[in-house]
Design a protein around this motif. Structure first.
Motif, mmCIF file in Angstrom:
data_model
loop_
_atom_site.group_PDB
_atom_site.id
_atom_site.type_symbol
_atom_site.label_atom_id
_atom_site.label_comp_id
_atom_site.label_asym_id
_atom_site.label_seq_id
_atom_site.Cartn_x
_atom_site.Cartn_y
_atom_site.Cartn_z
ATOM 1 N N ASP A 1 28.831 44.326 44.669
ATOM 2 C CA ASP A 1 28.890 42.994 45.263
ATOM 3 C C ASP A 1 27.514 42.337 45.288
ATOM 4 O OD1 ASP A 1 31.596 43.138 45.678
ATOM 5 O OD2 ASP A 1 31.451 43.836 47.750
ATOM 6 N N ASP A 2 26.488 43.134 45.574
ATOM 7 C CA ASP A 2 25.115 42.627 45.586
ATOM 8 C C ASP A 2 24.700 42.169 44.192
ATOM 9 O OD1 ASP A 2 22.641 42.032 46.697
ATOM 10 O OD2 ASP A 2 21.836 44.037 46.354
ATOM 11 N N LEU A 3 25.045 42.956 43.179
ATOM 12 C CA LEU A 3 24.757 42.594 41.790
ATOM 13 C C LEU A 3 25.466 41.304 41.406
ATOM 14 C CD1 LEU A 3 23.797 43.118 38.850
ATOM 15 C CD2 LEU A 3 25.798 44.584 38.569
ATOM 16 N N LYS A 4 26.756 41.212 41.744
ATOM 17 C CA LYS A 4 27.531 40.026 41.376
ATOM 18 C C LYS A 4 27.026 38.777 42.085
ATOM 19 C CE LYS A 4 31.906 42.110 39.930
ATOM 20 N NZ LYS A 4 33.366 42.162 40.162
ATOM 21 N N LYS A 5 26.574 38.939 43.316
ATOM 22 C CA LYS A 5 26.030 37.799 44.062
ATOM 23 C C LYS A 5 24.798 37.243 43.355
ATOM 24 C CE LYS A 5 24.287 36.449 48.630
ATOM 25 N NZ LYS A 5 23.947 36.932 49.998
#
Length: 460
Positions: free
Chosen positions: A130-134
């Motif tokens: 999720d952090d990467l996608k954000k």
């Protein structure tokens, strides 16, 4: 110099738009506090690491033909940040679904490069997916803004035949006509080696037995590791996060969104084989599901039979019993080329032509010496979904390496002329916008000489 400029501008369009979002995540993942800020444009920044990364990419993409300085690279990046800044001011709209699709493609790109999502997350120092996608969402949003702002600036730009002629003659007079590489056009006939009905029945029965065992308490993940032909099963146990925008095959997505949590599907078919799926979680518009993929085996006797069939077809075409085009319609199993006379599209450009010097080595070896109208030998192939097949190709057209010719290469020269005119339009726009845009440059980079007045020096 002109040749360098032509190549650079071509690379600039592909690199600083299509590649910009993929590479920038690595840069943005770094902690800004340990990275020097080269320049601030509006609310956007260019880091020193940006310059290094994109400079290396230009050199790789041009196969060493372009050696670009730090100052030249900085100016290209400042141009992108200027476009992004004014896209916001001009209220350019980007659609959430478009950005989400870009993010998914970026994740897939990095996963392919590193082998797994976990390795990507670890390599760039993110906390989780999720952090990467954000972070990717932010990067790809800016990338889309840049593209759309540039499209808006150049949407009315066009070139007339007279302008193309003048552009060509100007290159000719300077002795700077580009050299175009050898190009070929191919068509193919593909015949699949299909599994027997008995083999398909065996696979379906096996999946139904696994379904019964899991419903009786067996662990789906263990069954996947033991039985699945999915190459990713070792890393993820067959478990995937699925959205309607993700790049999974249609049948996979449809099944993921039709199941209830905990439910196991019946065996279902796709181009990859036969699947069994279990849904684990529902997270908004995302489904978390595991699958088992089993691919029917093709016996050697079936492969031999298919090869002989294709070799007989080659004889019929060579003897004139049937034309290549009619044979495509009657015998080819390739759905992508069957209704287009077998025309084989370049997977990297989407066009029908291939640059002979940049082809896949295996394909190059098969077609490099062919003349127009000649056929390759029959050869075995297997696609990424595991389908086995025999195929052969025909050289539909061939143009050898040559200096640009206005008649023969009119479309390419037209594209170069249009590219030049669009670049001039964006340059004119940039020079006007720089005047009223906040720009702060580091002391180191303020020593650079630029084509545009980024330093806002008087008298320029």
């Amino acid at each position: 110099m002109q040749q360098k400029t032509i190549i650079l501008k071509s690379i600039k369009i592909t690199l600083l738009t299509a590649i910009f979002g993929l590479l920038s995540v690595a840069t943005f993942a770094q902690k800004i506090k340990i990275d020097g800020v080269a320049v601030v444009i509006g609310k956007n920044i260019v880091l020193n690491s940006d310059i290094d990364k994109f400079k290396q990419e230009v050199e790789v993409r041009s196969e060493g033909k372009i050696k670009i300085s730090d100052c030249e690279m900085l100016e290209e990046l400042m141009q992108q940040k200027l476009l992004a800044h004014h896209a916001i001011i001009d209220s350019v709209i980007v659609v959430d679904s478009e950005i989400s699709d870009r993010v998914e493609k970026s994740v897939q790109y990095f996963t392919q490069q590193y082998g797994s999502v976990d390795k990507v997350i670890k390599a760039y120092g993110f906390n989780d997916l999720d952090d990467l996608k954000k972070e990717l969402y932010t990067v790809q949003t800016e990338n889309a803004l840049i593209e759309k702002e540039q499209q808006n600036i150049t949407e009315k730009v066009d070139v007339t035949p007279e302008e193309v002629r003048i552009y060509f003659n100007s290159l000719k007079d300077k002795g700077e006509l580009p050299e175009f590489s050898a190009e070929i056009e191919l068509a193919q006939i593909v015949v699949n080696a299909s599994p027997t009905e008995e083999e398909i029945e065996r696979i379906v029965n096996k999946l139904n037995e696994i379904k019964r065992q899991v419903e009786d308490g067996a662990i789906f993940k263990m069954k996947a590791i033991i039985n699945s032909n999915d190459p990713g099963v070792v890393q993820n146990g067959g478990r995937y996060e699925v959205t309607k925008e993700s790049q999974f095959i249609k049948e996979f997505k449809e099944m993921a969104f039709s199941l209830d949590v905990g439910q196991i599907s019946k065996p279902f078919k796709s181009d990859f084989g036969y699947h069994l799926m279990q849904l684990h979680e529902v997270r908004g518009n995302m489904r978390v599901a595991s699958h088992i993929l089993m691919q029917p085996e093709i016996p050697t006797s079936k492969l031999t039979e298919t090869r002989k069939k294709v070799e007989e077809l080659v004889k019929d075409i060579t003897s004139g019993k049937i034309t290549f085009e009619d044979a495509v319609k009657k015998y080819s199993d390739d759905k992508d080329t069957k209704n287009n006379e077998g025309l084989f599209l370049n997977p990297y450009t989407g066009e029908s032509t291939f640059d002979l010097t940049r082809m896949d080595p295996d394909l190059y070896a098969r077609v490099a010496e062919l003349k127009k109208g000649e056929l390759t030998e029959v050869f075995f192939d297997q696609n990424r979904s595991g389908e086995k097949m025999y195929k052969f190709m025909i050289m539909r057209d061939r143009t050898d390496t040559h200096k640009a010719d206005l008649v023969q290469d009119y479309v390419k020269i037209q594209e170069l002329a249009l590219m030049k005119k669009k670049e001039e339009t964006v340059t004119k726009w940039s020079k006007a916008k720089i005047k009223d845009t906040y720009i702060k440059m580091s002391e180191t980079h303020s020593k650079c000489s630029f084509e545009k007045n980024w330093k806002k020096e008087t008298g320029k």
